[in-house]
Scaffold this active site. Sequence first.
Site, PDB file in Angstrom:
ATOM      1  CB  CYS A  32       7.583 -27.147   1.176  1.00 45.55           C
ATOM      2  SG  CYS A  32       7.805 -25.784   0.015  1.00 45.55           S
ATOM      3  CG  HIS A 306       8.840 -28.692  -3.030  1.00 48.50           C
ATOM      4  ND1 HIS A 306       7.839 -28.415  -2.120  1.00 48.50           N
ATOM      5  CD2 HIS A 306       9.165 -30.005  -2.850  1.00 48.50           C
ATOM      6  CE1 HIS A 306       7.561 -29.514  -1.437  1.00 48.50           C
ATOM      7  NE2 HIS A 306       8.354 -30.483  -1.845  1.00 48.50           N
TER       8      HIS A 306
END
Length: 364
Positions: A32, A306
């Site tokens: 990510c 994330h």
Amino acid sequence: MGATGSKLEKALGDQFPEGERYFGLENFGNTCYCNSVLQALYFCIPFRDQLLDYYGRIKTVGEAEENLLTCLADLFTQINSQKKKTGVIAPKRFVQRVKKQHELFRSYMHQDAHEFLNFLLNQLVEALEKEAKSDPTAPASPEKKSSDNGATGEEHPLTWVHKIFQGCLTNETRCLRCETITAKDEKFLDLSLDIEQNSSVTSCLRNFSSTETLIADDKFFCDKCCSLQEAQKRMKIKTQPRILALHLKRFKYMEQLGRYKKLSYRVVFPLELKLCNTAEDAPGSESEYSLFAVVVHVGSGPNHGHYVSLVKSHNHWLFFDDENVEMIDESYVQTFFGSTQEYSNNTDHGYILFYECLDPAKAS
């Protein structure tokens, strides 16, 4: 992402920009950090245009040696040439190349998006400079390469990556005895800013250029006085980049903890920004910038979490979370400023900001 894509197309309806593509990127196990930066760069139009043009040129002359530049150009071309308006692309070749180029990114551990951005831009510059050396006919703008003492050294080509992201800082030190000012220039592709609670990007930039007094053990050696002297030092922006990338230093090493801690401070980043810390003689010192992308860190610490990105495209804001793409309201951007409290359920914080100069002629 069929349902998500259909929802996005439905939300935009007749306003779906002609020729634009909104594609999510597949995650290959904690990639990510890579996907979020790639989305920000894809919607950096000057950067995208240059990459698409580059891909067209290498395809015309034949296969170029594979590197991160060719892989990224190939990926952007894949997205740009899709028949569908929305969907998902697997950046497998690009991610494999990243892992091959740098061992830091070979594991499935959480990586830092800012480190990746720095690595990627420097790799692209290296590839373009290598290409320019092997092809004397390649168009490039010469730039004097300065050594640490300010002396001018060899010339090297100014790549299109430099033309888009590079700015110049001037580090001024004024001797408090003789008033002589010593200036040293330093190039940058992005600026890292210290942050404070309940602050703004403007105040962070102002603090970045605040005056520091050098005394006691930190005295400055003045060439005119030929001795150590008390001095005042400050850093200002001498030439402004076309694209201003700002990194908010949200991870701080805490000696008492013996580790890095994430600062969830509320730092307001405006949609429109005027630089307040330019040198007096800086060209285009009144330049205004417009926010077009934000890389967001989600999570409570530096070693896990994330990354997602917010992107402005054709006056619409979109939210990219790996494979998923959604349309969002402009006001939603404010939810990523940070928290006014040290401990909060909101762990989604703006980390890297991308601003575009509204008048590129005034930028470097």
